[in-house]
Write a protein that holds these residues in place. Structure first.
Motif, PDB file in Angstrom:
ATOM      1  N   UNK A   1     -14.162  -6.557   4.163  1.00  0.00           N
ATOM      2  CA  UNK A   1     -14.270  -7.321   3.144  1.00  0.00           C
ATOM      3  C   UNK A   1     -15.530  -7.015   2.270  1.00  0.00           C
ATOM      4  N   UNK A   2     -16.735  -6.623   2.865  1.00  0.00           N
ATOM      5  CA  UNK A   2     -17.882  -6.297   2.019  1.00  0.00           C
ATOM      6  C   UNK A   2     -17.522  -5.070   1.186  1.00  0.00           C
ATOM      7  N   UNK A   3     -16.911  -4.001   1.916  1.00  0.00           N
ATOM      8  CA  UNK A   3     -16.486  -2.625   1.295  1.00  0.00           C
ATOM      9  C   UNK A   3     -15.557  -3.021  -0.143  1.00  0.00           C
ATOM     10  N   UNK A   4     -14.474  -3.620   0.383  1.00  0.00           N
ATOM     11  CA  UNK A   4     -13.433  -3.844  -0.746  1.00  0.00           C
ATOM     12  C   UNK A   4     -14.116  -4.809  -2.099  1.00  0.00           C
TER      13      UNK A   4
ATOM     14  N   UNK B   1      -2.465 -12.108  -1.145  1.00  0.00           N
ATOM     15  CA  UNK B   1      -2.979 -12.861  -0.164  1.00  0.00           C
ATOM     16  C   UNK B   1      -3.635 -12.087   0.703  1.00  0.00           C
ATOM     17  N   UNK B   2      -4.546 -10.998   0.071  1.00  0.00           N
ATOM     18  CA  UNK B   2      -5.449 -10.198   0.820  1.00  0.00           C
ATOM     19  C   UNK B   2      -5.029  -8.955   1.802  1.00  0.00           C
ATOM     20  N   UNK B   3      -3.537  -8.991   1.649  1.00  0.00           N
ATOM     21  CA  UNK B   3      -2.652  -7.950   2.460  1.00  0.00           C
ATOM     22  C   UNK B   3      -2.464  -6.693   1.265  1.00  0.00           C
ATOM     23  N   UNK B   4      -1.664  -5.875   2.090  1.00  0.00           N
ATOM     24  CA  UNK B   4      -0.980  -6.102   3.514  1.00  0.00           C
ATOM     25  C   UNK B   4      -2.189  -5.829   4.288  1.00  0.00           C
ATOM     26  N   UNK B   5      -2.002  -6.545   5.550  1.00  0.00           N
ATOM     27  CA  UNK B   5      -2.829  -6.619   6.504  1.00  0.00           C
ATOM     28  C   UNK B   5      -4.420  -7.216   5.842  1.00  0.00           C
ATOM     29  N   UNK B   6      -5.345  -6.559   5.742  1.00  0.00           N
ATOM     30  CA  UNK B   6      -6.637  -6.767   5.267  1.00  0.00           C
ATOM     31  C   UNK B   6      -6.948  -5.812   3.996  1.00  0.00           C
ATOM     32  N   UNK B   7      -6.134  -5.133   3.493  1.00  0.00           N
ATOM     33  CA  UNK B   7      -6.598  -3.837   2.428  1.00  0.00           C
ATOM     34  C   UNK B   7      -6.584  -4.374   1.202  1.00  0.00           C
ATOM     35  N   UNK B   8      -6.639  -5.666   0.906  1.00  0.00           N
ATOM     36  CA  UNK B   8      -7.121  -6.092  -0.442  1.00  0.00           C
ATOM     37  C   UNK B   8      -8.000  -7.444  -0.311  1.00  0.00           C
ATOM     38  N   UNK B   9      -8.679  -7.678   1.131  1.00  0.00           N
ATOM     39  CA  UNK B   9      -9.175  -8.819   1.280  1.00  0.00           C
ATOM     40  C   UNK B   9     -10.645  -8.745   0.881  1.00  0.00           C
ATOM     41  N   UNK B  10     -10.981  -9.527  -0.128  1.00  0.00           N
ATOM     42  CA  UNK B  10     -12.238  -9.283  -0.357  1.00  0.00           C
ATOM     43  C   UNK B  10     -13.230 -10.318   0.239  1.00  0.00           C
ATOM     44  N   UNK B  11     -14.465 -10.662   0.035  1.00  0.00           N
ATOM     45  CA  UNK B  11     -15.307 -11.588   0.479  1.00  0.00           C
ATOM     46  C   UNK B  11     -14.694 -12.881   0.182  1.00  0.00           C
ATOM     47  N   UNK B  12     -14.472 -13.553  -0.919  1.00  0.00           N
ATOM     48  CA  UNK B  12     -13.925 -14.868  -1.014  1.00  0.00           C
ATOM     49  C   UNK B  12     -12.641 -15.372  -0.278  1.00  0.00           C
TER      50      UNK B  12
END
Length: 315
Positions: free
Chosen positions: A95-98, A262-273
């Protein structure tokens, strides 16, 4: 008891000087003056303490506890365990990296560059073109974040507008929200937030004296040289202010990404918020989620310190 000897001849008695006002009256005047200055600000100070400083302090305390929403009778103080767990969590590091990728692409590069480009072009465009372009860009900015998210979701989805245009041009299409989700949400944030940068740079460009640019043009300086050696140095403070405000806004983007992926797919767009929301409200780990929020606050503070340092440097 002996009396003081009389003054001899030639001895002049000193004339009594003016009596100084008692210190209590001067102190009272200072207190009244201080109260006169402070009292008008007291309502704002009380509101800031109640609704800003107080919640921040309480959240900082929660970050050092194991507070949970469900399944817990009482919380306990656990020190830095939440922070240690965060830095050992691969999902948090992802999440930090994204978040950094999202911020660099959509704020530092996208909104900043496109906003400056539009501001420069609109200065040379005719009034109808400026009116239409400004209206379109500002309309995207004033849209609620959720509405903008739905619009961009309809644009990037498999059966969306972008793939319809690509099919019409006989170009390959794909499910952009699945293959390139972080790029899709970055583009969405650029589309929505460019208007702010455009307005900031338009105001800054209008403050540049025309005599300077005209003199450089007479001396043979081309457009790129004028931009690099005259325009950019003279609007440096506006650039720093715009970057700081855009970065802080981008770090806190939640609704736009949540509606689109929604931060997906998986967690590939899941930022810190989004990671913070998942930990605090979906997994009920309020203490851990608040620790992540505190780390996000630290990241924003570091960006602010860098920009403020740049703003203090003279041209």
């Amino acid at each position: 008891m002996t009396s003081a000897p009389p003054a001899g001849p030639g001895v002049v008695k000193a004339a009594p000087g003016p009596t100084a006002p008692p210190p209590t009256s001067a102190g009272r005047r200072d207190v009244r003056r201080a109260l006169t200055r402070v009292l008008p600000l007291s309502p704002a100070v009380v509101l800031l303490v109640l609704f800003l400083a107080g919640p921040i302090a309480y959240c900082a305390y929660i970050a050092f506890t194991d507070l949970q929403l469900t399944g817990q009778a009482e919380s306990s103080f656990i020190g830095f365990d939440n922070f240690r767990a965060a830095f050992k969590d691969d999902a948090f590091l992802n999440a930090v990296w994204l978040t950094l990728v999202f911020t660099v692409l959509s704020s530092l590069i996208g909104q900043n560059t496109l906003g400056l480009t539009l501001a420069v072009l609109m200065q040379r465009a005719s009034k109808p073109v400026r009116t239409v372009t400004g209206g379109i860009v500002i309309a995207a900015w004033v849209l609620p974040e959720v509405v903008a998210g739905f619009l961009l979701y309809a644009f990037f989805r498999r059966e969306g507008t972008l793939n319809a245009v690509l099919d019409w041009l006989h170009l390959p299409s794909q499910n952009w929200l699945f293959t390139l989700p972080i790029l899709a949400v970055s583009f969405a944030n650029v589309w929505r937030g460019t208007a702010f940068s455009m307005l900031v740079y338009s105001a800054a460009l209008n403050e540049i004296p025309k005599e300077i640019t005209e003199a450089a043009e007479v001396d043979g300086a081309g457009g790129w040289r004028r931009m690099w050696h005259i325009t950019l140095p003279m609007i440096r403070r506006s650039i720093g202010t715009n970057l700081m405000l855009n970065t802080l806004q981008t770090l806190s983007v939640f609704g736009l990404i949540w509606v689109m992926t929604r931060g997906g797919p998986g967690n590939r767009s899941q930022t810190l918020p989004l990671f913070m929301y998942e930990q605090a409200f979906q997994k009920s780990m309020i203490g851990y989620g608040t620790a992540v929020a505190l780390l996000l606050l630290v990241v924003g503070s570091l960006f602010s310190l860098v920009y403020m340092r740049l703003l203090r440097t003279e041209v």
